[in-house]
Design an enzyme around this catalytic site. Structure first.
Site, PDB file in Angstrom:
ATOM      1  N   SER A   1       1.014  -1.195  -0.046  1.00  0.00           N
ATOM      2  CA  SER A   1      -0.061  -0.010  -0.019  1.00  0.00           C
ATOM      3  C   SER A   1       0.929   1.424  -0.155  1.00  0.00           C
ATOM      4  O   SER A   1       1.607   1.161   0.683  1.00  0.00           O
ATOM      5  CB  SER A   1      -0.400  -0.088   1.169  1.00  0.00           C
ATOM      6  OG  SER A   1      -1.653   1.381   1.442  1.00  0.00           O
TER       7      SER A   1
ATOM      8  N   HIS B   1      -1.168  -1.173  -4.323  1.00  0.00           N
ATOM      9  CA  HIS B   1      -2.572  -0.718  -3.688  1.00  0.00           C
ATOM     10  C   HIS B   1      -2.253   0.961  -3.209  1.00  0.00           C
ATOM     11  O   HIS B   1      -1.840   1.722  -2.801  1.00  0.00           O
ATOM     12  CB  HIS B   1      -2.312  -1.581  -2.183  1.00  0.00           C
ATOM     13  CG  HIS B   1      -3.772  -1.239  -1.735  1.00  0.00           C
ATOM     14  ND1 HIS B   1      -5.114  -2.501  -2.396  1.00  0.00           N
ATOM     15  CD2 HIS B   1      -4.474  -0.825  -0.739  1.00  0.00           C
ATOM     16  CE1 HIS B   1      -6.325  -2.008  -1.929  1.00  0.00           C
ATOM     17  NE2 HIS B   1      -5.504  -1.062  -0.590  1.00  0.00           N
TER      18      HIS B   1
ATOM     19  N   ASP C   1      -4.825   3.448  -1.875  1.00  0.00           N
ATOM     20  CA  ASP C   1      -5.917   4.415  -0.783  1.00  0.00           C
ATOM     21  C   ASP C   1      -5.914   6.193  -1.259  1.00  0.00           C
ATOM     22  O   ASP C   1      -5.605   6.226  -0.887  1.00  0.00           O
ATOM     23  CB  ASP C   1      -5.435   3.512   0.522  1.00  0.00           C
ATOM     24  CG  ASP C   1      -5.659   2.365   0.782  1.00  0.00           C
ATOM     25  OD1 ASP C   1      -6.103   1.578   0.559  1.00  0.00           O
ATOM     26  OD2 ASP C   1      -4.545   2.139   1.373  1.00  0.00           O
TER      27      ASP C   1
ATOM     28  N   MET D   1      -8.883   7.991  -0.358  1.00  0.00           N
ATOM     29  CA  MET D   1      -9.613   8.791   1.012  1.00  0.00           C
ATOM     30  C   MET D   1     -10.199  10.100   1.046  1.00  0.00           C
ATOM     31  O   MET D   1      -9.832  10.538   0.616  1.00  0.00           O
ATOM     32  CB  MET D   1      -9.008   8.677   2.090  1.00  0.00           C
ATOM     33  CG  MET D   1      -8.276   7.473   2.370  1.00  0.00           C
ATOM     34  SD  MET D   1      -7.593   7.406   3.869  1.00  0.00           S
ATOM     35  CE  MET D   1      -6.584   5.207   3.961  1.00  0.00           C
TER      36      MET D   1
ATOM     37  N   HIS E   1      -8.107   1.325  -4.533  1.00  0.00           N
ATOM     38  CA  HIS E   1      -8.974   0.959  -3.353  1.00  0.00           C
ATOM     39  C   HIS E   1      -9.969   2.024  -3.278  1.00  0.00           C
ATOM     40  O   HIS E   1      -8.981   3.351  -2.002  1.00  0.00           O
ATOM     41  CB  HIS E   1      -8.336   0.745  -2.234  1.00  0.00           C
ATOM     42  CG  HIS E   1      -9.264   0.520  -0.838  1.00  0.00           C
ATOM     43  ND1 HIS E   1      -8.935  -0.110   0.413  1.00  0.00           N
ATOM     44  CD2 HIS E   1     -10.714  -0.346  -0.704  1.00  0.00           C
ATOM     45  CE1 HIS E   1     -10.115  -0.200   1.467  1.00  0.00           C
ATOM     46  NE2 HIS E   1     -10.913  -0.199   0.416  1.00  0.00           N
TER      47      HIS E   1
ATOM     48  N   MET F   1     -12.011   4.389  -0.894  1.00  0.00           N
ATOM     49  CA  MET F   1     -12.711   4.664   0.235  1.00  0.00           C
ATOM     50  C   MET F   1     -13.471   6.545   0.169  1.00  0.00           C
ATOM     51  O   MET F   1     -13.532   7.102   1.066  1.00  0.00           O
ATOM     52  CB  MET F   1     -12.031   5.051   1.556  1.00  0.00           C
ATOM     53  CG  MET F   1     -11.239   3.525   1.777  1.00  0.00           C
ATOM     54  SD  MET F   1     -10.087   3.361   2.737  1.00  0.00           S
ATOM     55  CE  MET F   1      -8.520   3.339   1.770  1.00  0.00           C
TER      56      MET F   1
ATOM     57  N   MET G   1     -11.794  -6.263   4.627  1.00  0.00           N
ATOM     58  CA  MET G   1     -10.777  -4.813   5.613  1.00  0.00           C
ATOM     59  C   MET G   1     -10.335  -5.412   6.618  1.00  0.00           C
ATOM     60  O   MET G   1     -11.966  -6.128   7.006  1.00  0.00           O
ATOM     61  CB  MET G   1     -12.020  -3.493   6.100  1.00  0.00           C
ATOM     62  CG  MET G   1     -12.334  -3.168   4.242  1.00  0.00           C
ATOM     63  SD  MET G   1     -10.309  -2.803   4.097  1.00  0.00           S
ATOM     64  CE  MET G   1      -9.649  -1.580   4.954  1.00  0.00           C
TER      65      MET G   1
ATOM     66  N   GLY H   1      -9.329   3.954   7.039  1.00  0.00           N
ATOM     67  CA  GLY H   1      -9.124   5.473   7.066  1.00  0.00           C
ATOM     68  C   GLY H   1      -7.763   5.354   7.613  1.00  0.00           C
ATOM     69  O   GLY H   1      -7.129   6.693   7.069  1.00  0.00           O
ATOM     70  N   PHE H   2      -6.749   4.392   7.763  1.00  0.00           N
ATOM     71  CA  PHE H   2      -5.705   4.811   8.212  1.00  0.00           C
ATOM     72  C   PHE H   2      -4.833   3.475   7.843  1.00  0.00           C
ATOM     73  O   PHE H   2      -4.839   2.256   8.358  1.00  0.00           O
ATOM     74  CB  PHE H   2      -5.372   5.398   9.948  1.00  0.00           C
ATOM     75  CG  PHE H   2      -6.183   6.368  10.028  1.00  0.00           C
ATOM     76  CD1 PHE H   2      -5.755   7.474  10.105  1.00  0.00           C
ATOM     77  CD2 PHE H   2      -7.403   6.080  10.321  1.00  0.00           C
ATOM     78  CE1 PHE H   2      -6.646   8.234  10.311  1.00  0.00           C
ATOM     79  CE2 PHE H   2      -8.284   7.344  10.467  1.00  0.00           C
ATOM     80  CZ  PHE H   2      -7.676   8.468  10.566  1.00  0.00           C
TER      81      PHE H   2
ATOM     82  N   ASP I   1      -6.994  -6.652   3.754  1.00  0.00           N
ATOM     83  CA  ASP I   1      -6.619  -5.257   3.824  1.00  0.00           C
ATOM     84  C   ASP I   1      -6.402  -4.690   5.141  1.00  0.00           C
ATOM     85  O   ASP I   1      -7.554  -4.805   5.462  1.00  0.00           O
ATOM     86  CB  ASP I   1      -7.122  -4.246   2.298  1.00  0.00           C
ATOM     87  CG  ASP I   1      -6.486  -3.346   2.308  1.00  0.00           C
ATOM     88  OD1 ASP I   1      -5.334  -3.007   3.488  1.00  0.00           O
ATOM     89  OD2 ASP I   1      -6.969  -1.984   1.982  1.00  0.00           O
ATOM     90  N   GLY I   2      -5.215  -4.420   5.916  1.00  0.00           N
ATOM     91  CA  GLY I   2      -5.767  -3.760   7.309  1.00  0.00           C
ATOM     92  C   GLY I   2      -5.014  -4.538   7.944  1.00  0.00           C
ATOM     93  O   GLY I   2      -5.359  -6.040   8.473  1.00  0.00           O
ATOM     94  N   GLY I   3      -3.157  -4.370   8.166  1.00  0.00           N
ATOM     95  CA  GLY I   3      -2.963  -4.984   9.306  1.00  0.00           C
ATOM     96  C   GLY I   3      -2.381  -6.133   8.849  1.00  0.00           C
ATOM     97  O   GLY I   3      -1.652  -7.149   9.911  1.00  0.00           O
TER      98      GLY I   3
HETATM   99  C1  DX5 Z   1      -6.257   1.372   5.454  1.00  0.00           C
HETATM  100  C2  DX5 Z   1      -6.225   1.373   3.555  1.00  0.00           C
HETATM  101  C3  DX5 Z   1      -4.542   0.168   4.224  1.00  0.00           C
HETATM  102  C4  DX5 Z   1      -3.924   0.679   4.690  1.00  0.00           C
HETATM  103  C5  DX5 Z   1      -3.594  -0.479   4.910  1.00  0.00           C
HETATM  104  O1  DX5 Z   1      -7.921   2.308   5.429  1.00  0.00           O
HETATM  105  O2  DX5 Z   1      -7.577   0.158   3.615  1.00  0.00           O
HETATM  106  O3  DX5 Z   1      -4.867  -0.519   2.348  1.00  0.00           O
HETATM  107  O4  DX5 Z   1      -2.929   1.635   3.592  1.00  0.00           O
HETATM  108  O5  DX5 Z   1      -2.044  -0.231   5.576  1.00  0.00           O
HETATM  109  P1  DX5 Z   1      -1.348  -1.183   7.200  1.00  0.00           P
HETATM  110  O6  DX5 Z   1      -1.004  -2.455   6.341  1.00  0.00           O
HETATM  111  O7  DX5 Z   1      -0.220  -0.361   7.224  1.00  0.00           O
HETATM  112  O8  DX5 Z   1      -2.141  -1.369   7.842  1.00  0.00           O
HETATM  113 ZN    ZN Z   2      -6.875  -0.319   0.845  1.00  0.00          ZN
END
Ligand code: DX5
Ligand code: ZN
Length: 219
Positions: free
Chosen positions: A9, A34, A36, A38, A67, A69, A138, A143-144, A176-178
């Site tokens: 990402s 990827h 993002d 937002m 992606h 959002m 997700m 968001g972050f 996606d995420g963590g």
């Molecule tokens: C969150 C994003 C993710 C984010 C993933 O809202 O959609 O794509 O960038 O970042 P990490 O891998 O640090 O959770």
């Molecule tokens: Zn994403």
């Protein structure tokens, strides 16, 4: 069977050094990047828009996984396709007319994905699963970057995998995420074949090696 795609990402990259970060990814084993987007409305954060996407497109040799959002994503689909998106994923929660939105993405020549927030059940995909190319689970609240992985996401991946198998079609299953080495294997075992990784890749001492280690988890 090698069927794992790693999608770093770009949100976690050094934006003051975007050209080099993009070139680094070109030389990596990541198949996708990827992106993002937002809007500060659908999610409580604003990332970046078309100028940054164009700048990445200028230097990348990778498949651009966008992606969205954002609220009412149908307003901007053509601009994202023109900016180089190969896959456009919209949130089910942001699209009251999801079937139409999916058709619009496909008419633009892009693959179409649907993302589900942690609180949205996989069962809501039942009627549209035959129309899409990717399901995005997700595993944090969007968001972050850099948030903690939500463990029950693994069960949602398994459930999505079952739904996908019923179609008999090749549909990507992305998480996606963590995502990190700590949970990647259980996600792959549950059926994920695209893993997004932001901070785990870009905060590591050697992002190329980190990507390569993730790619090697392919079964
Ligand atoms: C969150 C994003 C993710 C984010 C993933 O809202 O959609 O794509 O960038 O970042 P990490 O891998 O640090 O959770
Ligand atoms: Zn994403």
């Amino acid at each position: 069977m090698k069927n794992l795609i790693i999608a770093p990402s770009i949100l976690a990259a050094d934006f003051a050094n975007l050209q080099n970060e993009t070139l680094m990814l070109n030389s990596s084993k990541a198949a996708w990047i990827h992106i993002d987007i937002m809007d500060g409305v659908f999610v409580p954060n604003i990332s970046f828009g078309f100028p940054v996407l164009h700048a990445i497109q200028k230097h990348t040799s990778k498949f651009l996984d966008v992606h969205l959002m954002i609220e009412k994503p149908e307003r901007y689909l053509k601009q994202f396709a023109d900016a180089g998106a190969k896959l456009i994923t919209v949130h089910l929660e942001a699209c009251p007319h999801i079937h139409r939105t999916i058709q619009e993405i496909k008419d633009l020549g892009c693959l179409a994905g649907i993302a589900l927030n942690p609180g949205t059940p996989v069962s809501l995909l039942k009627d549209v699963i035959n129309d899409i190319d990717l399901v995005l689970i997700m595993s944090v609240n969007p968001g972050f970057g850099g948030q903690k992985f939500i463990p029950y996401s693994v069960d949602k991946v398994r459930e999505a995998k079952e739904l996908i198998q019923l179609t008999g079609r090749p549909i990507y299953l992305e998480v996606d995420g963590g995502v990190s080495m700590q949970n990647a294997e259980s996600l792959i075992d549950a059926g994920a074949n695209v893993l997004v990784a932001g901070s785990f890749v870009f905060s590591s001492p050697n992002p190329l090696e980190t990507i390569s280690n993730l790619v090697q988890l392919a079964k």
